[in-house]
Write a protein that holds these residues in place. Structure first.
Motif, PDB file in Angstrom:
ATOM      1  N   ASN A 140      96.622   5.789 -32.043  1.00 11.95           N
ATOM      2  CA  ASN A 140      96.807   4.359 -31.778  1.00 11.95           C
ATOM      3  C   ASN A 140      96.835   4.061 -30.280  1.00 11.95           C
ATOM      4  OD1 ASN A 140      96.935   3.807 -34.490  1.00 11.95           O
ATOM      5  ND2 ASN A 140      99.146   3.792 -34.583  1.00 11.95           N
ATOM      6  N   TRP A 141      97.158   5.073 -29.467  1.00 11.18           N
ATOM      7  CA  TRP A 141      97.314   4.851 -28.025  1.00 11.18           C
ATOM      8  C   TRP A 141      96.284   5.623 -27.219  1.00 11.18           C
ATOM      9  CZ3 TRP A 141     100.406   0.941 -27.761  1.00 11.18           C
ATOM     10  CH2 TRP A 141     101.396   0.787 -28.743  1.00 11.18           C
ATOM     11  N   TRP A 142      95.134   5.894 -27.812  1.00  8.75           N
ATOM     12  CA  TRP A 142      94.122   6.721 -27.154  1.00  8.75           C
ATOM     13  C   TRP A 142      93.680   6.140 -25.821  1.00  8.75           C
ATOM     14  CZ3 TRP A 142      89.337   4.941 -25.793  1.00  8.75           C
ATOM     15  CH2 TRP A 142      88.988   3.679 -26.282  1.00  8.75           C
ATOM     16  N   TYR A 143      93.722   4.843 -25.665  1.00  7.20           N
ATOM     17  CA  TYR A 143      93.175   4.177 -24.492  1.00  7.20           C
ATOM     18  C   TYR A 143      94.135   4.161 -23.306  1.00  7.20           C
ATOM     19  CZ  TYR A 143      96.079   0.629 -26.652  1.00  7.20           C
ATOM     20  OH  TYR A 143      97.126  -0.024 -27.224  1.00  7.20           O
ATOM     21  N   MET A 144      95.332   4.703 -23.459  1.00 12.06           N
ATOM     22  CA  MET A 144      96.336   4.597 -22.402  1.00 12.06           C
ATOM     23  C   MET A 144      96.103   5.575 -21.256  1.00 12.06           C
ATOM     24  SD  MET A 144      98.223   2.110 -23.212  1.00 12.06           S
ATOM     25  CE  MET A 144      99.636   2.337 -22.134  1.00 12.06           C
ATOM     26  N   TYR A 145      95.422   6.684 -21.496  1.00  9.68           N
ATOM     27  CA  TYR A 145      95.261   7.705 -20.456  1.00  9.68           C
ATOM     28  C   TYR A 145      93.796   8.119 -20.349  1.00  9.68           C
ATOM     29  CZ  TYR A 145     100.276   7.841 -21.164  1.00  9.68           C
ATOM     30  OH  TYR A 145     101.592   7.491 -21.296  1.00  9.68           O
ATOM     31  N   LEU A 146      92.953   7.147 -20.132  1.00  9.48           N
ATOM     32  CA  LEU A 146      91.525   7.392 -20.092  1.00  9.48           C
ATOM     33  C   LEU A 146      91.127   8.185 -18.853  1.00  9.48           C
ATOM     34  CD1 LEU A 146      90.296   3.858 -21.183  1.00  9.48           C
ATOM     35  CD2 LEU A 146      90.405   5.919 -22.587  1.00  9.48           C
ATOM     36  N   GLU A 147      90.091   8.997 -18.999  1.00  7.25           N
ATOM     37  CA  GLU A 147      89.549   9.755 -17.872  1.00  7.25           C
ATOM     38  C   GLU A 147      88.412   8.988 -17.202  1.00  7.25           C
ATOM     39  OE1 GLU A 147      90.064  13.655 -20.590  1.00  7.25           O
ATOM     40  OE2 GLU A 147      88.880  13.965 -18.786  1.00  7.25           O
ATOM     41  N   VAL A 148      87.768   8.151 -17.970  1.00  4.31           N
ATOM     42  CA  VAL A 148      86.679   7.335 -17.435  1.00  4.31           C
ATOM     43  C   VAL A 148      86.580   6.082 -18.289  1.00  4.31           C
ATOM     44  CG1 VAL A 148      84.980   8.629 -18.793  1.00  4.31           C
ATOM     45  CG2 VAL A 148      84.220   7.313 -16.813  1.00  4.31           C
ATOM     46  N   TRP A 149      86.265   4.952 -17.675  1.00  6.45           N
ATOM     47  CA  TRP A 149      86.150   3.686 -18.414  1.00  6.45           C
ATOM     48  C   TRP A 149      85.276   2.717 -17.638  1.00  6.45           C
ATOM     49  CZ3 TRP A 149      90.430   5.479 -15.946  1.00  6.45           C
ATOM     50  CH2 TRP A 149      90.959   4.685 -14.924  1.00  6.45           C
ATOM     51  N   THR A 150      84.869   1.659 -18.319  1.00 14.79           N
ATOM     52  CA  THR A 150      84.035   0.635 -17.699  1.00 14.79           C
ATOM     53  C   THR A 150      84.880  -0.591 -17.356  1.00 14.79           C
ATOM     54  OG1 THR A 150      83.492  -0.452 -19.793  1.00 14.79           O
ATOM     55  CG2 THR A 150      82.087   1.404 -19.122  1.00 14.79           C
ATOM     56  N   GLN A 151      84.267  -1.505 -16.618  1.00 13.25           N
ATOM     57  CA  GLN A 151      84.952  -2.752 -16.261  1.00 13.25           C
ATOM     58  C   GLN A 151      84.990  -3.721 -17.419  1.00 13.25           C
ATOM     59  OE1 GLN A 151      86.596  -3.519 -13.308  1.00 13.25           O
ATOM     60  NE2 GLN A 151      86.341  -1.318 -13.038  1.00 13.25           N
ATOM     61  N   GLY A 152      84.099  -3.533 -18.385  1.00 12.20           N
ATOM     62  CA  GLY A 152      84.104  -4.385 -19.558  1.00 12.20           C
ATOM     63  C   GLY A 152      83.006  -5.423 -19.563  1.00 12.20           C
ATOM     64  N   THR A 153      82.729  -5.902 -20.757  1.00 15.44           N
ATOM     65  CA  THR A 153      81.731  -6.957 -20.943  1.00 15.44           C
ATOM     66  C   THR A 153      82.363  -8.068 -21.771  1.00 15.44           C
ATOM     67  OG1 THR A 153      79.457  -7.389 -21.687  1.00 15.44           O
ATOM     68  CG2 THR A 153      80.770  -5.921 -23.059  1.00 15.44           C
ATOM     69  N   LEU A 154      81.998  -9.297 -21.474  1.00 18.18           N
ATOM     70  CA  LEU A 154      82.613 -10.433 -22.146  1.00 18.18           C
ATOM     71  C   LEU A 154      81.921 -10.709 -23.474  1.00 18.18           C
ATOM     72  CD1 LEU A 154      84.615 -12.803 -22.107  1.00 18.18           C
ATOM     73  CD2 LEU A 154      82.875 -14.130 -20.881  1.00 18.18           C
ATOM     74  N   VAL A 155      82.727 -10.822 -24.498  1.00 23.12           N
ATOM     75  CA  VAL A 155      82.269 -11.238 -25.819  1.00 23.12           C
ATOM     76  C   VAL A 155      82.888 -12.598 -26.101  1.00 23.12           C
ATOM     77  CG1 VAL A 155      82.377 -10.767 -28.292  1.00 23.12           C
ATOM     78  CG2 VAL A 155      81.970  -8.887 -26.668  1.00 23.12           C
ATOM     79  N   THR A 156      82.037 -13.575 -26.358  1.00 25.68           N
ATOM     80  CA  THR A 156      82.508 -14.930 -26.641  1.00 25.68           C
ATOM     81  C   THR A 156      82.043 -15.336 -28.019  1.00 25.68           C
ATOM     82  OG1 THR A 156      82.371 -15.523 -24.292  1.00 25.68           O
ATOM     83  CG2 THR A 156      82.550 -17.326 -25.877  1.00 25.68           C
ATOM     84  N   VAL A 157      82.994 -15.673 -28.874  1.00 24.73           N
ATOM     85  CA  VAL A 157      82.679 -16.111 -30.232  1.00 24.73           C
ATOM     86  C   VAL A 157      83.033 -17.588 -30.324  1.00 24.73           C
ATOM     87  CG1 VAL A 157      83.009 -15.720 -32.690  1.00 24.73           C
ATOM     88  CG2 VAL A 157      83.260 -13.813 -31.070  1.00 24.73           C
ATOM     89  N   SER A 158      82.012 -18.404 -30.390  1.00 28.92           N
ATOM     90  CA  SER A 158      82.223 -19.849 -30.361  1.00 28.92           C
ATOM     91  C   SER A 158      81.024 -20.557 -30.955  1.00 28.92           C
ATOM     92  CB  SER A 158      82.447 -20.321 -28.930  1.00 28.92           C
ATOM     93  OG  SER A 158      82.545 -21.724 -28.871  1.00 28.92           O
ATOM     94  N   SER A 159      81.297 -21.686 -31.590  1.00 26.38           N
ATOM     95  CA  SER A 159      80.215 -22.505 -32.119  1.00 26.38           C
ATOM     96  C   SER A 159      79.797 -23.555 -31.102  1.00 26.38           C
ATOM     97  CB  SER A 159      80.644 -23.155 -33.433  1.00 26.38           C
ATOM     98  OG  SER A 159      81.824 -23.898 -33.249  1.00 26.38           O
TER      99      SER A 159
END
Length: 124
Positions: free
Chosen positions: A105-124
């Motif tokens: 459940n907490w795998w993302y807390m001690y990452l060795e490498v990660w990205t800045q992220g991409t925006l996902v927008t869900v909207s009509s």
């Protein structure tokens, strides 16, 4: 040098689908947990999905179970997050990350490498 390159994201209507990709370089996914987490401005990280390349274990929060799937292509050293039946509350910044650990459940807390992220927008 460990690196992840993320692609995908964008604007989609409620009920629609998107696929995010995360390509690894400088390492292979064989011994890593790979996954996605949300990193919304002003909020902490929130796990979305992870996949253990070692034993195939996956982990999803209840909010996305049955709608999101995660997979990987060993030949391309790339992981994918397929997001179906998207809802407005899925809107956020999705980043991928990798760690030599367990798909808990907490795998993302001690990452060795990660990205800045991409925006996902869900909207009509």
């Amino acid at each position: 040098q460990l690196q992840l390159v993320e692609s995908g994201g964008g604007l989609v209507q409620p009920g629609g689908s998107l696929r995010l990709s995360c390509a690894a370089s400088g390492f292979t996914l064989d011994d890593y947990v790979i996954g996605w987490f949300r990193q919304d401005p002003g909020k902490g990280r929130e796990g979305v999905a992870c996949l253990s390349s070692r034993d195939g274990t996956t982990n999803f929060p209840d909010s996305v179970k049955g709608r999101f799937t995660i997979s990987r292509d060993d030949a391309k050293n790339t992981a994918y997050l397929q997001m179906n039946d998207l809802k407005p509350e899925d809107t956020g910044v999705y980043a991928c990350g990798a760690v030599r650990s367990k798909c808990s459940n907490w795998w993302y807390m001690y990452l060795e490498v990660w990205t800045q992220g991409t925006l996902v927008t869900v909207s009509s």
